[in-house]
Write an enzyme that holds these catalytic residues in place. Structure first.
Site, PDB file in Angstrom:
ATOM      1  CG  LEU A  73      -1.897  -1.231   1.230  1.00  0.00           C
ATOM      2  CD1 LEU A  73      -2.434  -1.503   2.633  1.00  0.00           C
ATOM      3  CD2 LEU A  73      -3.041  -0.964   0.259  1.00  0.00           C
ATOM      4  N   PRO A  74       0.251   2.423  -0.311  1.00  0.00           N
ATOM      5  CG  PRO A  74      -1.080   3.924  -1.512  1.00  0.00           C
ATOM      6  CD  PRO A  74      -1.140   2.628  -0.755  1.00  0.00           C
ATOM      7  CB  THR A 131       8.317   2.130   1.607  1.00  0.00           C
ATOM      8  OG1 THR A 131       8.956   1.178   0.771  1.00  0.00           O
ATOM      9  CG2 THR A 131       9.376   2.947   2.333  1.00  0.00           C
ATOM     10  CE  LYS A 183      12.304   1.301   0.315  1.00  0.00           C
ATOM     11  NZ  LYS A 183      12.449   0.887  -1.035  1.00  0.00           N
ATOM     12  CE  LYS A 193       6.129   5.977   1.097  1.00  0.00           C
ATOM     13  NZ  LYS A 193       5.422   4.790   0.634  1.00  0.00           N
TER      14      LYS A 193
END
Ligand code: NAD
Length: 298
Positions: A65-66, A94, A169, A244
């Site tokens: 998902l976003p 992420t 990450k 992001k």
């Protein structure tokens, strides 16, 4: 073969769900977008009417998902208490470390094993099944998740407890953002000082200025291996996604009390680049903003 709910079938999730189906799993897919569902169906997945329906009787749940708010919403409203307690929950999105830890805590409280398993690699790697997964969660959760993740990637690495996958990450991508920005400005300065970009590459890629951003992802067209720079900075890893990840890294740094001036500078540069219309360009296109008078060598 297992029954797997897959929620979030966008650019990344679409290819990942297809690989699980190709491996022989029964994949039940849900997304809010009709086009994503159509594609999943064409790739061998069964379509569910809702996330709640998708998780019924499954062995595993994968979400792609976003952002954190979508992940928290989907797990709270549609997964926890709805999927069987024996199902392993894997969030591959992420998201911010704090939300990842919070959702994992809520899952554990509700009796589930859950891992955060964000990926390195873009849309091509999602389609090709060559992603790298960085996994946060208990040993038990990791062992349960590993066989599913291996069907979608080339490497599955246990990073530590809940949230550690997200931490790995975003710290990795902070380093990538900073080295790419530094590599871009180095090439611009080298050229302004009269150095041929290829010559500078030949020297620096074998000297102490070498980094992945230079030798594997050179921002200058025609220099080094083929990269998005050779395709007009199309495809690759979008600058908006780099921004992001840098924002997530800066948020985490602030919460942890870490001093990250280079990450902060990279965030500012990518923000400016996105504001100027670069959101969908590959992140190495930052070189075009570093010096507006810079033109790629013919
Ligand atoms: P995307 O926007 O293409 O896909 C997200 C999908 O989630 C969309 O299809 C959307 O309709 C769906 N969705 C949103 N809310 C939902 C809900 N409540 N229920 C069901 N479906 C819902 O994004 P993407 O590029 O596939 O990225 C997904 C994640 O992977 C992001 O967290 C991103 O940062 C990360 N990521 C992306 C890349 C990349 O190159 N695109 C690389 C590494 C990691």
């Amino acid at each position: 073969m297992a029954k797997i709910a897959f929620i979030g079938l966008g650019n990344m999730g679409g290819g990942m769900a297809a690989n699980l189906a190709k491996a022989g799993h029964d994949v039940v897919a849900f997304d809010l977008a009709e086009a994503a569902l159509e594609r999943a169906k064409a790739n061998g997945c069964t379509i569910a009417d809702s996330a709640e329906a998708a998780v019924e009787g499954v062995d595993a749940v994968v979400t792609m998902l976003p952002a954190g708010k979508h992940v928290a919403g989907v797990y709270r409203d549609s997964v926890l208490g709805k999927a069987p307690k024996s199902a392993i929950l894997m969030d591959c999105s992420t998201i911010d470390v704090a939300t990842a830890k919070q959702v994992a805590d809520e899952a554990a409280f509700a009796g589930y094993a859950m891992v955060d398993a964000p990926v390195s690699g873009g849309i091509a790697a999602a389609e090709g099944g060559t992603l790298t997964f960085m996994v946060g969660g208990s040993d038990e959760g990791f062992v349960k998740a590993q066989p599913y993740l291996e069907k979608m990637g080339k490497a599955v690495i246990h990073a530590g407890d809940a949230g550690a996958g997200q931490a790995a990450k975003i710290v990795n991508n902070m380093l990538l953002g900073a080295t790419m920005a530094a590599t871009c400005e180095a090439f611009v300065l080298a050229q302004k000082l009269g150095l041929n970009p290829q010559t500078f590459y030949d020297i620096s890629s074998k000297a102490s200025g070498q980094s992945w951003s230079m030798t594997s992802y050179c921002p200058v067209p025609g220099v080094g291996p083929e990269t998005p720079a050779d395709r007009g900075y199309e495809g690759g890893f979008a600058a908006a996604l780099m921004l992001k990840d840098l924002k997530l890294a800066m948020e985490a740094a602030q919460a942890a009390g870490a001093y990250t001036p280079m990450g902060g500078e990279a965030e500012e540069l990518y923000q400016r680049f996105v504001d100027r219309g670069g959101a969908n360009k590959d992140f190495s296109a930052l070189i075009q903003m570093i010096d507006d008078s810079w033109t790629p060598p013919a």
